[in-house]
Design an enzyme around this catalytic site. Structure first.
Site, PDB file in Angstrom:
ATOM      1  N   LYS A 162       0.954  -1.255  -0.146  1.00  0.00           N
ATOM      2  CA  LYS A 162      -0.049   0.063   0.065  1.00  0.00           C
ATOM      3  C   LYS A 162       1.027   1.246  -0.030  1.00  0.00           C
ATOM      4  CE  LYS A 162      -4.671  -0.634   0.189  1.00  0.00           C
ATOM      5  NZ  LYS A 162      -5.921  -0.708   0.711  1.00  0.00           N
ATOM      6  N   ASP A 256      -8.990   1.997   5.404  1.00  0.00           N
ATOM      7  CA  ASP A 256      -9.147   2.025   3.789  1.00  0.00           C
ATOM      8  C   ASP A 256     -10.141   1.037   3.447  1.00  0.00           C
ATOM      9  OD1 ASP A 256      -8.579   2.646   1.111  1.00  0.00           O
ATOM     10  OD2 ASP A 256      -7.791   0.949   0.936  1.00  0.00           O
ATOM     11  N   ASP A 257     -10.309   0.023   4.090  1.00  0.00           N
ATOM     12  CA  ASP A 257     -11.203  -1.239   3.793  1.00  0.00           C
ATOM     13  C   ASP A 257     -12.639  -0.662   3.847  1.00  0.00           C
ATOM     14  OD1 ASP A 257      -9.086  -3.121   3.357  1.00  0.00           O
ATOM     15  OD2 ASP A 257      -9.155  -2.971   5.845  1.00  0.00           O
ATOM     16  N   ASN A 397     -13.369  -9.299  -4.152  1.00  0.00           N
ATOM     17  CA  ASN A 397     -12.116  -9.626  -4.952  1.00  0.00           C
ATOM     18  C   ASN A 397     -11.621 -11.022  -4.340  1.00  0.00           C
ATOM     19  OD1 ASN A 397     -11.412  -7.250  -6.276  1.00  0.00           O
ATOM     20  ND2 ASN A 397     -11.255  -6.384  -4.230  1.00  0.00           N
TER      21      ASN A 397
HETATM   22  P1  NAD Z   1     -16.553  -8.505   5.352  1.00  0.00           P
HETATM   23  O1  NAD Z   1     -15.798  -9.863   5.806  1.00  0.00           O
HETATM   24  O2  NAD Z   1     -16.476  -7.524   6.339  1.00  0.00           O
HETATM   25  O3  NAD Z   1     -17.954  -8.744   5.130  1.00  0.00           O
HETATM   26  C1  NAD Z   1     -18.348  -9.801   4.202  1.00  0.00           C
HETATM   27  C2  NAD Z   1     -19.892  -9.622   4.449  1.00  0.00           C
HETATM   28  O4  NAD Z   1     -20.506 -10.377   3.548  1.00  0.00           O
HETATM   29  C3  NAD Z   1     -20.492 -10.151   5.629  1.00  0.00           C
HETATM   30  O5  NAD Z   1     -21.505  -9.424   6.094  1.00  0.00           O
HETATM   31  C4  NAD Z   1     -20.992 -11.524   5.284  1.00  0.00           C
HETATM   32  O6  NAD Z   1     -22.034 -12.002   6.132  1.00  0.00           O
HETATM   33  C5  NAD Z   1     -21.461 -11.491   3.765  1.00  0.00           C
HETATM   34  N1  NAD Z   1     -21.417 -12.701   3.275  1.00  0.00           N
HETATM   35  C6  NAD Z   1     -20.512 -13.569   3.027  1.00  0.00           C
HETATM   36  N2  NAD Z   1     -21.070 -14.537   2.315  1.00  0.00           N
HETATM   37  C7  NAD Z   1     -22.020 -14.351   2.062  1.00  0.00           C
HETATM   38  C8  NAD Z   1     -23.087 -15.132   1.090  1.00  0.00           C
HETATM   39  N3  NAD Z   1     -22.844 -16.316   0.785  1.00  0.00           N
HETATM   40  N4  NAD Z   1     -24.374 -14.337   1.087  1.00  0.00           N
HETATM   41  C9  NAD Z   1     -24.872 -13.185   1.658  1.00  0.00           C
HETATM   42  N5  NAD Z   1     -23.795 -12.490   2.395  1.00  0.00           N
HETATM   43  C10 NAD Z   1     -22.517 -12.909   2.635  1.00  0.00           C
HETATM   44  O7  NAD Z   1     -15.767  -7.957   4.030  1.00  0.00           O
HETATM   45  P2  NAD Z   1     -15.464  -6.799   3.270  1.00  0.00           P
HETATM   46  O8  NAD Z   1     -14.324  -6.003   3.746  1.00  0.00           O
HETATM   47  O9  NAD Z   1     -17.011  -6.237   3.567  1.00  0.00           O
HETATM   48  O10 NAD Z   1     -15.237  -7.179   1.819  1.00  0.00           O
HETATM   49  C11 NAD Z   1     -16.094  -7.869   0.969  1.00  0.00           C
HETATM   50  C12 NAD Z   1     -15.661  -8.207  -0.032  1.00  0.00           C
HETATM   51  O11 NAD Z   1     -15.684  -6.824  -0.729  1.00  0.00           O
HETATM   52  C13 NAD Z   1     -14.570  -8.853  -0.487  1.00  0.00           C
HETATM   53  O12 NAD Z   1     -14.432  -9.811  -1.565  1.00  0.00           O
HETATM   54  C14 NAD Z   1     -13.441  -7.547  -0.733  1.00  0.00           C
HETATM   55  O13 NAD Z   1     -12.625  -8.219  -1.952  1.00  0.00           O
HETATM   56  C15 NAD Z   1     -14.411  -6.783  -1.594  1.00  0.00           C
HETATM   57  N6  NAD Z   1     -13.770  -5.119  -1.530  1.00  0.00           N
HETATM   58  C16 NAD Z   1     -13.673  -4.700  -2.830  1.00  0.00           C
HETATM   59  C17 NAD Z   1     -13.196  -3.555  -2.591  1.00  0.00           C
HETATM   60  C18 NAD Z   1     -13.023  -2.820  -4.022  1.00  0.00           C
HETATM   61  O14 NAD Z   1     -13.242  -3.374  -5.068  1.00  0.00           O
HETATM   62  N7  NAD Z   1     -12.529  -1.672  -3.879  1.00  0.00           N
HETATM   63  C19 NAD Z   1     -12.815  -2.918  -1.467  1.00  0.00           C
HETATM   64  C20 NAD Z   1     -13.068  -3.710  -0.436  1.00  0.00           C
HETATM   65  C21 NAD Z   1     -13.528  -4.941  -0.323  1.00  0.00           C
END
Ligand code: NAD
Length: 540
Positions: A162, A256-257, A397
């Site tokens: 990062k 950032d997340d 991702n």
């Molecule tokens: P997280 O673990 O905080 O949240 C995931 C959420 O998805 C949880 O609420 C969980 O209950 C839900 N979930 C999981 N499996 C599921 C299913 N089968 N059906 C319904 N809901 C389900 O993770 P996060 O930080 O929120 O990230 C989630 C996704 O977003 C990751 O794949 C990450 O790569 C992606 N992301 C993308 C970007 C971007 O594109 N800029 C940025 C951050 C995160």
């Protein structure tokens, strides 16, 4: 001033074969280098060739890391000149694999590892960092590295990567950056049992033991590096929201997340509205996944919709979530995590996403679940049935976890969807039209926000700054991008994008009384002048 071999060993001074004849004499380098002097352009071509000849991405990552440790200016020149090719090698997706293998590809230390064993001595540890005046720290505790979960001390690849992006994309000088891994143990048994695991062999600290360790860390950062901006990175869900809320007014910091993702997704929605002509306050957004990314986006949407005149309750009411248990509604029967509560509306429970789309008729569907194939044909068709141009973002991702592919989104919606993804997808031809999916990559946001906060010496990093970043980013999308369905600018423009965002963020800091630096006559030009450029300095 260093002399001889010490110059070559310092990656910020070393120019390798590009030292001129005069410099070789002045610095005592003459016999330490082969006689021919190369230009920087020649060095770039040589290193580019070396990268391209490597067979797999992890080998390319190792080569680039070694280059960074040897000749940092050349490394950044290569990354900046070939940004689209290099970013996936120094950051996602390759960095995920690099973290998994960090124990065995580890060559030379970069950043600080601070483990539970250093409890009570964290300030002393920070003072051992060889560069003074650190301005930017990215810290992880390795609990939720990308989509890979708990990687403990192996997570160090993330802060390192990062911070490289900060320099490449926003011109933050590498001298002022510091990657830190807080090793609080790992609950990943496979890792712990591995022969080359580099972290401490303990289960993760939790509760009061964890909190007091983090507290000591934050206090020490404030004491040792009082001007530093802290970026929380890849902390587990249970800690990420808590730590952000606890510390965001104590020192300049952000996650950032949560906030970077929110900002880039909101920029995507604003970009999409430039195509549909809709208003932000009129959207109804359905999220698949209610974690850091999803609720972060909804919180920032709420702030943006309020700025358009909607009440907070009405704005939150426009965001709906489906998680693993179905639609998040009040009285669902389980104890909701705190960050979901504002979005638990009074509504009958719905078990599936497909049914939720039919009942709620969202204008936008955003996938942040980490669940591959979460958007089925039936769901995309249902979105298309209720919208002329449905907004469909599959942000999970890596590519293998995206809720649907670009091709599926465009074909199932008969070319109607405005699509963005978290991981890159190739352009799609559909019925004679070429669609270029925008990548909602946080790289568009966090380097600029960080640079803006740094240059204004903002005492806090606020949601208003992330909102300004999203609006600035959306404003930089060109009509030719929109014509291709692309709602983000090309990555090749990233340094200009970051500069514009930094200026907007600094403006917010000055306007809201949070800037500790004096206001320059021209904020944008002041920041531009101070951006790190990958050019060699003349020592002769
Ligand atoms: P997280 O673990 O905080 O949240 C995931 C959420 O998805 C949880 O609420 C969980 O209950 C839900 N979930 C999981 N499996 C599921 C299913 N089968 N059906 C319904 N809901 C389900 O993770 P996060 O930080 O929120 O990230 C989630 C996704 O977003 C990751 O794949 C990450 O790569 C992606 N992301 C993308 C970007 C971007 O594109 N800029 C940025 C951050 C995160």
């Amino acid at each position: 001033m260093l002399h001889g071999a010490a110059v070559l060993a310092d990656p910020l001074l070393n120019k390798g074969t590009a030292f001129s004849e005069r410099e070789r004499d002045a610095l005592g380098l003459r016999p330490l280098l082969p006689p021919r002097v190369f230009t920087m352009d020649e060095q770039v071509q040589r290193t580019l060739g070396a990268v391209r000849r490597k067979q797999d991405n992890i080998e390319k990552y190792i080569y680039l890391t070694n280059l960074q440790n040897r000749n940092e200016v050349l490394f950044y020149r290569l990354v900046i000149d070939y940004i689209e090719e290099m970013v996936p090698l120094i950051y996602t997706p390759t960095v995920g694999e690099a973290c998994l293998q960090y124990g065995s590809i580890y060559r030379r230390p970069r950043g600080l590892f601070i483990s539970l064993r250093e409890r009570g001595r964290i300030a002393e540890m920070l003072r051992l960092w060889p560069h003074d005046g650190v301005r930017l720290i990215v810290v992880t505790d390795g609990e939720r590295i990308l989509g890979l979960g708990d990687l403990g001390a192996l997570g160090m690849g993330i802060p390192v990567g990062k911070l490289s992006l900060y320099t490449a994309c926003a011109g933050v000088h590498p001298y002022y950056t510091l990657p830190i891994t807080l090793d609080v143990g790992t609950d990943n048994e496979t890792l712990q049992k591995g022969p080359f695991y580099i972290g401490i062999n303990e289960h993760r600290a939790r509760g009061a033991a964890y909190d007091s360790f983090i507290d000591e860390f934050v206090t020490s950062v404030k004491t040792v590096f009082p001007k530093a901006l802290l970026q929380w990175e890849d902390f587990g869900n249970a800690n990420a929201f808590r730590l952000l809320n606890k510390y965001r007014r104590q020192l300049p910091c952000f996650n950032d997340d949560i906030q970077g993702t929110a900002s880039v997704a909101l920029a995507g929605i604003l970009g999409a509205l430039q195509i549909t002509g809709g208003k932000l306050a009129d959207q109804r957004i359905l999220f698949l996944g209610a974690g850091e990314a999803g609720t972060g986006i909804a919180d920032l949407y709420t702030a943006a919709a309020r700025a358009e005149g909607l009440s907070e309750a009405a704005a939150r009411g426009r965001c709906w979530f489906v998680d693993t248990k179905g639609l998040v509604v009040r009285g669902r029967g389980d104890t909701l995590a705190e960050h979901k509560v504002p979005y638990a509306h009074d509504h009958p429970f719905i078990a599936t996403l497909a049914e939720a789309v039919r009942v709620l008729k969202p204008t936008a569907l955003i996938g942040v679940s980490g669940m591959a194939a979460g958007f089925t044909r039936e769901i995309v068709e249902a979105m298309t049935a209720v919208n002329d141009q449905p907004i469909i973002f599959a942000l999970s991702n890596p590519t293998s976890k995206a809720e649907c592919t670009a091709e599926q989104a465009y074909t199932w919606s008969r070319g109607k969807a405005i699509f963005a993804c978290g991981s890159p997808f190739a352009p799609v031809e559909y019925q004679g039209r070429r669609f270029v999916p925008g990548q909602g990559n946080n790289i568009y946001i966090f380097p600029g926000v960080g640079l803006g906060a740094l240059s204004s010496e903002a005492a806090e990093v606020t949601d208003e700054m992330f909102l300004a970043a999203a609006q600035t980013l959306a404003g930089l999308v060109q009509p030719e991008d929109l014509a291709l369905g692309r709602i983000y600018p090309a990555l090749t423009k990233i340094r200009e994008v970051s500069l514009q965002i930094a200026a907007a963020v600094a403006e917010v800091a000055h306007r809201s009384g949070l800037a500790r630096a004096p206001r320059p006559a021209n904020i944008l030009e002041d920041i531009r002048d101070r951006m790190f450029q990958p050019v060699y300095r003349d020592f002769a």
